[in-house]
Structures are given as structure tokens and as C-alpha cells.
Design an enzyme around this catalytic site. Sequence first.
Site, short mmCIF file in Angstrom:
data_model
loop_
_atom_site.label_atom_id
_atom_site.label_comp_id
_atom_site.label_asym_id
_atom_site.label_seq_id
_atom_site.Cartn_x
_atom_site.Cartn_y
_atom_site.Cartn_z
N GLN A 1 51.41 -20.70 -61.33
CA GLN A 1 51.65 -20.77 -59.89
C GLN A 1 50.84 -21.87 -59.22
O GLN A 1 50.80 -21.96 -57.99
CB GLN A 1 51.43 -19.41 -59.21
CG GLN A 1 50.02 -18.88 -59.25
CD GLN A 1 49.95 -17.41 -58.84
OE1 GLN A 1 50.35 -16.52 -59.59
NE2 GLN A 1 49.44 -17.14 -57.66
N HIS B 1 41.10 -7.16 -51.52
CA HIS B 1 41.54 -6.60 -52.80
C HIS B 1 41.11 -5.14 -52.92
O HIS B 1 41.86 -4.30 -53.43
CB HIS B 1 40.91 -7.37 -53.97
CG HIS B 1 41.32 -8.81 -54.06
ND1 HIS B 1 40.48 -9.85 -53.76
CD2 HIS B 1 42.49 -9.38 -54.42
CE1 HIS B 1 41.10 -11.00 -53.94
NE2 HIS B 1 42.33 -10.74 -54.34
N SER C 1 40.36 -15.38 -51.09
CA SER C 1 39.40 -15.93 -52.05
C SER C 1 39.09 -17.39 -51.73
O SER C 1 37.97 -17.86 -51.92
CB SER C 1 39.97 -15.82 -53.47
OG SER C 1 40.28 -14.48 -53.74
N GLY D 1 41.42 -12.23 -59.41
CA GLY D 1 39.96 -12.15 -59.39
C GLY D 1 39.40 -12.71 -58.09
O GLY D 1 40.10 -12.76 -57.08
O1 PAF Z 1 48.31 -12.82 -54.79
C1 PAF Z 1 47.79 -13.13 -55.89
O2 PAF Z 1 46.58 -13.01 -56.10
C2 PAF Z 1 48.68 -13.68 -57.00
O3 PAF Z 1 49.71 -14.45 -56.48
C3 PAF Z 1 49.22 -12.58 -57.93
C4 PAF Z 1 50.13 -11.63 -57.19
C5 PAF Z 1 48.08 -11.81 -58.56
C6 PAF Z 1 50.04 -13.21 -59.06
O4 PAF Z 1 49.27 -14.08 -59.82
#
Ligand code: PAF
Length: 258
Positions: A40, A16, A166, A10
Site C-alpha cells: 500500500q 488503535h 501514527s 503498528g
Molecule cells: O489502516 C491501516 O493501518 C492499514 O491500512 C491496514 C488496514 C492495517 C492495512 O494494512
Amino acid sequence: MRTALVPTMGALHNGHLRLVEMGLRTADRVVTTIFVNPQQFAPGEDLDAYPRTEKSDVEKLRAAGVHLIFAPPLLEMYQEGFCTSVSTAGPAKAGLEDKSRPHFFEGVTTVVAKLFIAAGCDYAMFGEKDFQQLKVVTKMARDLSIPTSVIGVPTVRADDGLALASRNAYLSEEQRSIAPMLHQTLQHLATDIRNGKNMTRACSAAKKTLKQNGFKTDYVEIRVAETLEPVKSVPEAELRILAAAWLGKTRLIDNIAV
Ligand code: PAF
């Protein structure tokens, strides 16, 4: 019918939307996921502060022509008792992002493997801005025989060269004005390398420039682009410069081809 997956956390920006655009060019249908993946983030990182803008994200994705948006709640991704993880070596242990964020790639590969399996798409679009992540998920999909082809999409930059991210939202006005120096420094470094300068000395000079401009450098490294291994001899295969640096409390990453 061919399908493409665009996984996101998001807080969508034009980077994106470029992934969506490339997905629409590559496949007939595009699925985008929005999930801020706690696995993560290490304790003390910005999981709680991570920008959440789901309503406007959905509007942007609809306007961009995405066919399906999957924004699961936490328990749909990690049901109670969830105890499996996907751990990779190779590019995930290249000594770049993994050095300061040792938890990071296991969290990424675990959620991305789940998303790849659930979506069953032909393609998955990943930004080159997170170059190590791109290499890690490509290898993971290949090693696990997941029949999704990972496609790398070039970094989208602001007019002044700052890679869109972001986390740029955390930068103060003053920091935002300094931030493009990261990209400029990498460009100078790439020119130096192309002109045959000693790599170690050129990297040290780049770190010095960043320090003089108020950055706290995590790493500036020149690696073999395909494997992210250190460069043993020149000329070698394609090279990539990768860097991470703090501006105040914001950690910026960037990379360019040599
Ligand atoms: O790059 C990201 O935004 C994140 O690491 C991903 C690939 C959506 C995994 O949570």
C-alpha cells in the site's frame, strides 16, 4: 464464541487501542495484526521511514487485553512469486485518497482480504479516521462474501482536536501546533453547510483558511457518507466532509459528519 480482528501497521496510539476496546466489547476474543504492508506504499512514499515500534506495540496490546497478536514477516504474507491482488471500484475510486495515492487501496484490500480469510473473525474493527478505507473494506468484504462484519469506530482525537495517527510522529513542534487547524476548519465548514451555505464556495473558503495557516491542501470534499459519491442535491442522505492536506512533508487526513 465471537471473535474480532483489529488490523494495524503498528506504531500504536490510543486510536488503535480504542479499536481493541471496541473489539473486546463486541466479541469474546480479539486478534490484532501488526504488519507494515509494502503493497500500500508507492515508490517514494514513507515505507522505510514508517515508524516501527513492535516491542512497545506488543506491550500495549497485552495491557489492553488482546488475546492473540499476529505479526508476520514479509514472506509469510507475500511468499515468493505472489501475484494476486484484490482490486475494487466504487468507494475506492471516489477521487479522494485514490487521486493522489492510486496504488493505495489495491494494496489495502489485498492485505485485508488475506487477513480476513486467515483470521476468520466475525468482526473487524476499522477507524473512521480513514473513512474511505472503512467504506472500501466494507464493500470488499460484502462483494467477496467474506463473512466478517466490518465495524467503524469513531476517530480518537487529541485534546486540541487533532485526529490521532501514527504519521503525526513526523510533525515538528511547530507543525504539531498548527495541525489541529485541519479539524477546526472542517468543523467551521460543517457549520457553514448546516447553515445552508453554498458547498463549493464553503469548500473554497476552507481551502483558503488552510493555505493561510501553512497547509498545502490535497482535497476538501463533501460527499454522500455511505457511497462517497459527490452530492447532487441538498438535502440528501447523510453527508461527510473529507480532507487531506500536507504540513511540510507530513500528509494529514481527517473527516467529519455534516
Ligand atoms: O489502516 C491501516 O493501518 C492499514 O491500512 C491496514 C488496514 C492495517 C492495512 O494494512
